[in-house]
Design a protein around this motif. Sequence first.
Motif, PDB file in Angstrom:
ATOM      1  N   ARG A 138       1.047  -1.118  -0.126  1.00 14.38           N
ATOM      2  CA  ARG A 138       0.036   0.121   0.030  1.00 14.38           C
ATOM      3  C   ARG A 138       0.974   1.035  -0.127  1.00 14.38           C
ATOM      4  NH1 ARG A 138      -0.668   2.417   4.469  1.00 14.38           N
ATOM      5  NH2 ARG A 138      -0.351   0.579   5.725  1.00 14.38           N
ATOM      6  N   ASP A 139       0.979   2.040  -1.105  1.00 11.88           N
ATOM      7  CA  ASP A 139       1.484   3.300  -1.261  1.00 11.88           C
ATOM      8  C   ASP A 139       1.163   4.300  -0.320  1.00 11.88           C
ATOM      9  OD1 ASP A 139      -0.411   4.587  -2.525  1.00 11.88           O
ATOM     10  OD2 ASP A 139       0.682   4.401  -4.655  1.00 11.88           O
ATOM     11  N   GLU A 140       1.848   5.594  -0.470  1.00 10.88           N
ATOM     12  CA  GLU A 140       1.487   6.565   0.602  1.00 10.88           C
ATOM     13  C   GLU A 140       0.101   7.159   0.161  1.00 10.88           C
ATOM     14  OE1 GLU A 140       3.758  10.884   1.631  1.00 10.88           O
ATOM     15  OE2 GLU A 140       4.434   9.646   0.005  1.00 10.88           O
ATOM     16  N   ALA A 141      -0.062   7.070  -1.098  1.00  8.50           N
ATOM     17  CA  ALA A 141      -1.615   7.470  -1.387  1.00  8.50           C
ATOM     18  C   ALA A 141      -2.844   6.493  -0.885  1.00  8.50           C
ATOM     19  CB  ALA A 141      -1.719   7.986  -2.939  1.00  8.50           C
ATOM     20  N   GLY A 142      -2.322   5.378  -0.534  1.00 10.10           N
ATOM     21  CA  GLY A 142      -3.264   4.261  -0.082  1.00 10.10           C
ATOM     22  C   GLY A 142      -3.349   3.135  -1.311  1.00 10.10           C
ATOM     23  N   VAL A 143      -3.197   3.565  -2.291  1.00  9.03           N
ATOM     24  CA  VAL A 143      -3.180   2.554  -3.635  1.00  9.03           C
ATOM     25  C   VAL A 143      -2.482   1.284  -3.206  1.00  9.03           C
ATOM     26  CG1 VAL A 143      -2.754   2.077  -6.034  1.00  9.03           C
ATOM     27  CG2 VAL A 143      -3.159   4.416  -5.050  1.00  9.03           C
ATOM     28  N   ARG A 144      -3.167   0.149  -3.439  1.00  9.61           N
ATOM     29  CA  ARG A 144      -2.872  -1.274  -3.266  1.00  9.61           C
ATOM     30  C   ARG A 144      -2.228  -1.810  -4.440  1.00  9.61           C
ATOM     31  NH1 ARG A 144      -6.687  -0.080   0.807  1.00  9.61           N
ATOM     32  NH2 ARG A 144      -6.349  -0.907   2.826  1.00  9.61           N
ATOM     33  N   THR A 145      -0.947  -2.588  -4.429  1.00  7.59           N
ATOM     34  CA  THR A 145      -0.704  -3.497  -5.731  1.00  7.59           C
ATOM     35  C   THR A 145      -0.132  -4.591  -5.108  1.00  7.59           C
ATOM     36  OG1 THR A 145       1.538  -2.194  -5.482  1.00  7.59           O
ATOM     37  CG2 THR A 145      -0.042  -1.488  -7.048  1.00  7.59           C
ATOM     38  N   SER A 146       0.003  -5.556  -5.876  1.00 12.14           N
ATOM     39  CA  SER A 146       0.579  -7.011  -5.898  1.00 12.14           C
ATOM     40  C   SER A 146       1.944  -6.960  -6.671  1.00 12.14           C
ATOM     41  CB  SER A 146      -0.289  -8.130  -6.041  1.00 12.14           C
ATOM     42  OG  SER A 146      -1.495  -8.010  -5.151  1.00 12.14           O
ATOM     43  N   ARG A 147       3.053  -7.325  -6.039  1.00 15.10           N
ATOM     44  CA  ARG A 147       4.252  -7.383  -6.760  1.00 15.10           C
ATOM     45  C   ARG A 147       5.017  -8.352  -6.426  1.00 15.10           C
ATOM     46  NH1 ARG A 147       6.017  -1.095  -7.049  1.00 15.10           N
ATOM     47  NH2 ARG A 147       3.966   0.051  -6.246  1.00 15.10           N
ATOM     48  N   GLU A 155       1.333  -5.153   3.418  1.00 14.75           N
ATOM     49  CA  GLU A 155       0.257  -5.804   3.991  1.00 14.75           C
ATOM     50  C   GLU A 155       0.224  -7.436   3.931  1.00 14.75           C
ATOM     51  OE1 GLU A 155      -3.029  -4.367   1.569  1.00 14.75           O
ATOM     52  OE2 GLU A 155      -3.010  -2.411   3.034  1.00 14.75           O
ATOM     53  N   SER A 156       1.223  -7.836   3.084  1.00 16.86           N
ATOM     54  CA  SER A 156       1.540  -9.410   3.021  1.00 16.86           C
ATOM     55  C   SER A 156       2.966  -9.622   2.370  1.00 16.86           C
ATOM     56  CB  SER A 156       0.577 -10.030   2.093  1.00 16.86           C
ATOM     57  OG  SER A 156       0.293  -9.781   0.804  1.00 16.86           O
ATOM     58  N   CYS A 157       3.370 -10.564   2.531  1.00 19.33           N
ATOM     59  CA  CYS A 157       4.807 -10.970   2.248  1.00 19.33           C
ATOM     60  C   CYS A 157       5.028 -12.430   2.419  1.00 19.33           C
ATOM     61  CB  CYS A 157       5.732 -10.214   2.938  1.00 19.33           C
ATOM     62  SG  CYS A 157       7.446 -10.497   2.429  1.00 19.33           S
TER      63      CYS A 157
END
Length: 237
Positions: free
Chosen positions: A156-165, A200-202
């Motif tokens: 979750r980046d500073e703006a709250g946008v969530r991505t999976s990487r 949020e997960s790893c």
Amino acid sequence: MRKASRLFEIIQILRVSRAPVTAADIAAQLEVTVRSIYRDIAALQAMRVPIAGERGIGYILRPGFDLPPLMFSVEETEAIVLGMALIERTGDRDLQKASERVVAKIAAAMPEPLRQAMTSRALHAWGGSAPAPEGAEFKSIRTAIRDEEKLSIGYRDEAGVRTSRTVWPLALIYYAGAAVVVAWCELRQAIRNFRMDRLESCSPTGDYFLKQGDRLRAAWIAGWRINQPASDRPVST
């Protein structure tokens, strides 16, 4: 020179010597009186440090005596103590427990009063501790860095946008308020920094980037050196 420092140094002198060393020679090296060396030798022998010899002939350390922590001087030992104290300020609980074991092991191997340098608690690292992250474990990330194993993360980046990487973890940076994972990001095709408290997960992927870590770390270090302000760069001479 403090007595604890002299005791360290006397043991070190005897450890590396292949022949008996006289009290006069030791005194000359440590810039103290011969009488002080006699007292120190007697104190070490009373601590059951196996020093053999007598006045006028010289002293030796009997074979089989090996205390690895005594390879450190008092100041080096204090550096270890302070380093362990700084670890207490991170949110890495596994390293915090490991640091306590390090201090305990070194102190246990030292005869009194040498262990006072470890146990006096005269050195402190002041400041608050970073909170432990909820979505990832430091231990798993450190393991992945060592094994060069890719990680699957939810971020979750500073703006709250969530991505999976999928990322290739390269380094961990411990700041006062948070920790940052430096990694090659397959999504961005570049080296990126990921705050631990935004993971949020790893989880490990079972896929590896073997023999790529050193090259990528070198590129990362070269990059921040290039971007460092000119006033902060070291001056070449």
